[in-house]
Design a protein around this motif. Structure first.
Motif, PDB file in Angstrom:
ATOM      1  N   CYS A   1       0.840  -1.210   0.000  1.00 19.79           N
ATOM      2  CA  CYS A   1       0.000   0.000   0.000  1.00 19.79           C
ATOM      3  C   CYS A   1       0.875   1.259   0.000  1.00 19.79           C
ATOM      4  CB  CYS A   1      -0.905  -0.017   1.236  1.00 19.79           C
ATOM      5  SG  CYS A   1      -1.737   1.556   1.566  1.00 19.79           S
ATOM      6  N   ILE A   2       0.527   2.241  -0.855  1.00 17.33           N
ATOM      7  CA  ILE A   2       1.280   3.498  -0.908  1.00 17.33           C
ATOM      8  C   ILE A   2       0.543   4.635  -0.199  1.00 17.33           C
ATOM      9  CG2 ILE A   2       2.572   2.907  -3.005  1.00 17.33           C
ATOM     10  CD1 ILE A   2       0.537   4.700  -4.574  1.00 17.33           C
TER      11      ILE A   2
ATOM     12  N   CYS B   1      -2.450   6.073  -0.698  1.00 16.65           N
ATOM     13  CA  CYS B   1      -3.033   7.103  -1.579  1.00 16.65           C
ATOM     14  C   CYS B   1      -4.421   7.524  -1.110  1.00 16.65           C
ATOM     15  CB  CYS B   1      -3.099   6.596  -3.016  1.00 16.65           C
ATOM     16  SG  CYS B   1      -4.410   5.380  -3.323  1.00 16.65           S
ATOM     17  N   ALA B   2      -5.036   6.760  -0.211  1.00 15.20           N
ATOM     18  CA  ALA B   2      -6.344   7.077   0.412  1.00 15.20           C
ATOM     19  C   ALA B   2      -7.554   6.707  -0.441  1.00 15.20           C
ATOM     20  CB  ALA B   2      -6.444   8.544   0.821  1.00 15.20           C
ATOM     21  N   THR B   3      -7.338   6.211  -1.643  1.00 14.05           N
ATOM     22  CA  THR B   3      -8.478   5.911  -2.526  1.00 14.05           C
ATOM     23  C   THR B   3      -9.493   4.984  -1.858  1.00 14.05           C
ATOM     24  OG1 THR B   3      -7.131   6.209  -4.501  1.00 14.05           O
ATOM     25  CG2 THR B   3      -9.097   4.848  -4.737  1.00 14.05           C
ATOM     26  N   CYS B   4      -9.025   3.864  -1.313  1.00 13.69           N
ATOM     27  CA  CYS B   4      -9.964   2.889  -0.728  1.00 13.69           C
ATOM     28  C   CYS B   4     -10.719   3.497   0.453  1.00 13.69           C
ATOM     29  CB  CYS B   4      -9.234   1.619  -0.305  1.00 13.69           C
ATOM     30  SG  CYS B   4      -7.893   1.899   0.871  1.00 13.69           S
TER      31      CYS B   4
ATOM     32  N   SER C   1      -3.128   1.988   4.605  1.00 12.56           N
ATOM     33  CA  SER C   1      -4.520   1.651   4.870  1.00 12.56           C
ATOM     34  C   SER C   1      -4.603   0.244   5.447  1.00 12.56           C
ATOM     35  CB  SER C   1      -5.343   1.733   3.583  1.00 12.56           C
ATOM     36  OG  SER C   1      -5.568   3.068   3.225  1.00 12.56           O
TER      37      SER C   1
ATOM     38  N   CYS D   1      -7.545   0.354  -6.638  1.00  5.65           N
ATOM     39  CA  CYS D   1      -6.242   0.485  -5.962  1.00  5.65           C
ATOM     40  C   CYS D   1      -5.102   0.516  -6.993  1.00  5.65           C
ATOM     41  CB  CYS D   1      -6.042  -0.674  -4.989  1.00  5.65           C
ATOM     42  SG  CYS D   1      -4.406  -0.630  -4.212  1.00  5.65           S
TER      43      CYS D   1
ATOM     44  N   THR E   1      -1.988   0.095  -6.762  1.00  4.74           N
ATOM     45  CA  THR E   1      -0.870  -0.832  -6.578  1.00  4.74           C
ATOM     46  C   THR E   1      -1.347  -2.265  -6.324  1.00  4.74           C
ATOM     47  OG1 THR E   1      -0.888  -0.023  -4.294  1.00  4.74           O
ATOM     48  CG2 THR E   1       0.832   0.832  -5.754  1.00  4.74           C
TER      49      THR E   1
ATOM     50  N   ILE F   1      -4.954  -4.523  -2.384  1.00  8.57           N
ATOM     51  CA  ILE F   1      -6.120  -5.052  -1.665  1.00  8.57           C
ATOM     52  C   ILE F   1      -6.416  -6.447  -2.197  1.00  8.57           C
ATOM     53  CG2 ILE F   1      -8.583  -4.722  -1.178  1.00  8.57           C
ATOM     54  CD1 ILE F   1      -8.111  -1.703  -1.706  1.00  8.57           C
TER      55      ILE F   1
HETATM   56  S1  SF4 Z   1      -6.165   2.233  -2.626  1.00  3.03           S
HETATM   57 FE1  SF4 Z   1      -4.481   0.783  -2.414  1.00  3.03          FE
HETATM   58  S2  SF4 Z   1      -2.609   2.044  -2.301  1.00  3.03           S
HETATM   59 FE2  SF4 Z   1      -4.343   3.395  -1.988  1.00  3.03          FE
HETATM   60  S3  SF4 Z   1      -4.561   3.522   0.251  1.00  3.03           S
HETATM   61 FE3  SF4 Z   1      -5.921   1.866  -0.448  1.00  3.03          FE
HETATM   62  S4  SF4 Z   1      -4.726  -0.019  -0.330  1.00  3.03           S
HETATM   63 FE4  SF4 Z   1      -3.297   1.713  -0.219  1.00  3.03          FE
END
Ligand code: SF4
Length: 289
Positions: free
Chosen positions: A22-23, A25-28, A43, A65, A67, A70
């Protein structure tokens, strides 16, 4: 692809998990907050989905995501999930899904309109998304808010022949062939219902796009903060000039819009009057940092 061997210890037990790639990025977290939150600089799954709707949101986050961090222990039927992307936000405005690592997971949006469809910033190019966009009539325009969120713009241009729009001050080597380059700080009409509003500061050539006087596609200029519970700007990720961000924010407050749909950070919606109040709160806060 996420692997159980790399599953973070911070996840709760169960089917869904985030792994150590996980980087942050906050998307999830904004796509499925009932499942994902933040622990340290990554995350994690804080609660397993407990309804069909929350499972669908978590699975869309899995596909979004950038990368592939998940994973799920069990197999899921992804057919209906793939068909639900782009995902409706409001009226004819959609979240494109499929975030790209090269734009640090920035969000892209899709507007479906009879005069020609529009992508705002570039999602990751996938065959599944290209097919879904074809089914919805293709892509006529690709509007790029700034140099960080261009991701797979060339692949979308090659596939759909879309005209790309960007501010001259953010043109780099990979975007030198963008079809429409805008200069200066005046608002520019791109189509009858959509205009480009220069908001320099995050980068020199950062712009927002205003659609239908209702939706602000703000790139990395402005977003909602779920922790501060207010509209904010990225003080810690300002690559050009913070005072210029402040000036741009003051000019932007005079515009009419009800939604902020950002590249990074959370989207938000207020009535036009309340949006002006929230924007002023942001401007007041910016003066203190
Ligand atoms: S979408 Fe992926 S990279 Fe971005 S915070 Fe969530 S788990 Fe991490």
């Amino acid at each position: 692809m996420a692997t159980v061997e790399k599953r973070l210890a911070t996840n709760v037990d169960g089917d869904f998990y985030v792994d150590e790639t996980c980087i942050d990025c906050a998307t999830c977290r904004w796509m499925a907050p009932e499942t994902f939150d933040r622990d340290g600089d990554k995350s994690r799954v804080h609660g397993q989905p407990d309804s069909q709707e929350s499972a669908e949101r978590a699975l869309r986050a899995l596909l979004a995501c950038p990368t592939a961090s998940i994973g799920t222990v069990s197999k899921h039927d992804m057919g209906p999930i793939l068909k639900s992307i782009p995902t409706l936000i409001d009226r004819n405005v959609y979240h494109s899904g499929y975030h790209s690592e090269s734009s640090f997971g920035a969000a892209s949006y899709f507007i479906q309109r009879p005069e020609g469809n529009i992508l705002i910033d570039s999602p990751r190019f996938t065959k599944a998304l290209a097919k879904r966009l074809e089914e919805r009539g293709g892509v006529e325009w690709m509007l790029l808010t700034h140099c960080d969120d261009v991701a797979d713009h060339q692949k979308f241009h090659d596939h759909f022949g879309c005209k790309r729009v960007m501010h001259l001050d953010d043109i780099r080597g990979s975007t030198k062939n963008v079809e429409v380059k805008v200069e200066g700080t005046d608002r520019v009409e791109v189509t009858k219902d959509l205009s480009l509003f220069p908001t320099p500061g995050h980068t020199k050539g950062s712009v927002c796009f205003i659609y239908d006087e209702r939706y602000l596609f703000s790139g990395d200029h402005v977003a909602w903060s779920s922790t501060m519970e207010q509209i904010y700007a990225f003080r810690g990720a300002c690559w050009y000039d913070w005072d210029t961000v402040k000036e741009s924010m003051t000019r932007l407050k005079a515009m009419n819009f009800e939604w902020i749909l950002p590249g990074h950070g959370w989207p938000c919606q207020f009535s036009p009057d309340q949006m002006k109040i929230e924007m002023q709160r942001c401007i007041d806060w910016m003066a203190t940092v």
